[in-house]
Design a protein around this motif. Structure first.
Motif, PDB file in Angstrom:
ATOM      1  N   MET A   1      -9.392  72.891  55.307  1.00  8.39           N
ATOM      2  CA  MET A   1      -8.769  74.107  54.791  1.00  8.39           C
ATOM      3  C   MET A   1      -9.731  75.299  54.793  1.00  8.39           C
ATOM      4  O   MET A   1      -9.316  76.439  54.628  1.00  8.39           O
ATOM      5  CB  MET A   1      -8.273  73.845  53.362  1.00  8.39           C
ATOM      6  N   ALA A   2     -11.038  75.030  55.002  1.00  6.16           N
ATOM      7  CA  ALA A   2     -12.067  76.077  54.894  1.00  6.16           C
ATOM      8  C   ALA A   2     -11.974  76.754  53.534  1.00  6.16           C
ATOM      9  O   ALA A   2     -11.987  77.984  53.416  1.00  6.16           O
ATOM     10  CB  ALA A   2     -11.953  77.091  56.018  1.00  6.16           C
ATOM     11  N   THR A   3     -11.905  75.925  52.489  1.00  2.00           N
ATOM     12  CA  THR A   3     -11.755  76.438  51.127  1.00  2.00           C
ATOM     13  C   THR A   3     -12.926  77.332  50.765  1.00  2.00           C
ATOM     14  O   THR A   3     -14.085  76.988  51.000  1.00  2.00           O
ATOM     15  CB  THR A   3     -11.679  75.265  50.127  1.00  2.00           C
ATOM     16  N   GLU A   4     -12.620  78.469  50.176  1.00  2.00           N
ATOM     17  CA  GLU A   4     -13.669  79.406  49.772  1.00  2.00           C
ATOM     18  C   GLU A   4     -14.435  78.853  48.572  1.00  2.00           C
ATOM     19  O   GLU A   4     -13.831  78.435  47.579  1.00  2.00           O
ATOM     20  CB  GLU A   4     -13.066  80.760  49.425  1.00  2.00           C
ATOM     21  N   LEU A   5     -15.752  78.851  48.666  1.00  2.00           N
ATOM     22  CA  LEU A   5     -16.586  78.319  47.593  1.00  2.00           C
ATOM     23  C   LEU A   5     -16.740  79.349  46.483  1.00  2.00           C
ATOM     24  O   LEU A   5     -17.101  80.502  46.728  1.00  2.00           O
ATOM     25  CB  LEU A   5     -17.953  77.944  48.162  1.00  2.00           C
TER      26      LEU A   5
END
Length: 206
Positions: A169-173
């Motif tokens: 998902m390329a989740t934002e950190l």
């Protein structure tokens, strides 16, 4: 940036928001990953229920679970989870010196024999193809009962789910784990990528 636009907290059902509050962490809104999962409330609830059963219950120290989760997440190449788990280990009382030495745990005097057995198992369990051997279980049995071994593997497996989720998902950190990673994990090769087409860290299984 996430490959899906995360839901706003106001768009998440109250039932899911109540489950999230039971995580027991000092946060004002759901983690970025949960803002995506919340599109399917049943999935979000089941994920949080498994978190409680695996991470928050049992007899293993939570600090050990976070260290094992950090090691296994890093083996799988998940920047998001390796930062979160390291910062949670610190929140649960693990020293900065120990966290910074995690990637060299076999040789570090900061780790007990029991911890080294659990972390070696975490490396092997997270490796693809799986590298767990009977010898790992023989070593674990010297320090843990069978329920605790199940608890340890359950923790590693739980984060395999989120390693796949967040990388795909390329989740934002979020800011706190991101800043923690930059300050305390960079020396072991952690970096926040500009995209998620990254290679996994290479580490020999001992």
């Amino acid at each position: 940036m996430s490959r899906l636009k995360p839901l706003e907290p106001s768009d998440i059902t109250e039932e899911v928001r109540e489950y999230f509050k039971s995580f027991g962490r000092d946060v004002d809104e759901p983690l970025e990953a949960m803002k995506d999962l919340a599109r399917r409330p049943a999935m979000a609830k089941a994920t949080m229920q498994l978190y409680h059963a695996t991470i928050m219950e049992g007899t293993l120290p939570s600090s050990l679970k976070w260290m094992a989760s950090h090691i296994s997440s890093k083996i799988r190449g998940c920047t998001f989870c390796s930062a979160h788990t390291a910062s949670y280990a610190f929140d649960d009382g693990t020293s900065i010196e120990k966290i910074e030495a995690l990637w060299d745990f076999e040789r570090s005097p900061l780790f007990s024999g029991a911890e080294k057995a659990a972390l070696s198992f975490s490396v092997a369990a997270a490796t693809v193809p799986n590298a767990v051997t009977d010898a790992h279980f023989e070593e674990l049995r010297q320090h843990y009962d069978e329920g605790e071994i199940v608890e340890l593997l359950g923790t590693i497996a739980y984060f395999a789910y989120f390693n796949c989720w967040n990388d795909s998902m390329a989740t934002e950190l979020e800011p706190h784990p991101r800043d923690f990673g930059k300050k305390h994990l960079a020396q072991s090769g952690w970096d926040l990528p500009t995209n998620y087409s990254k290679s996994k860290p290479k580490r020999e299984v001992v």
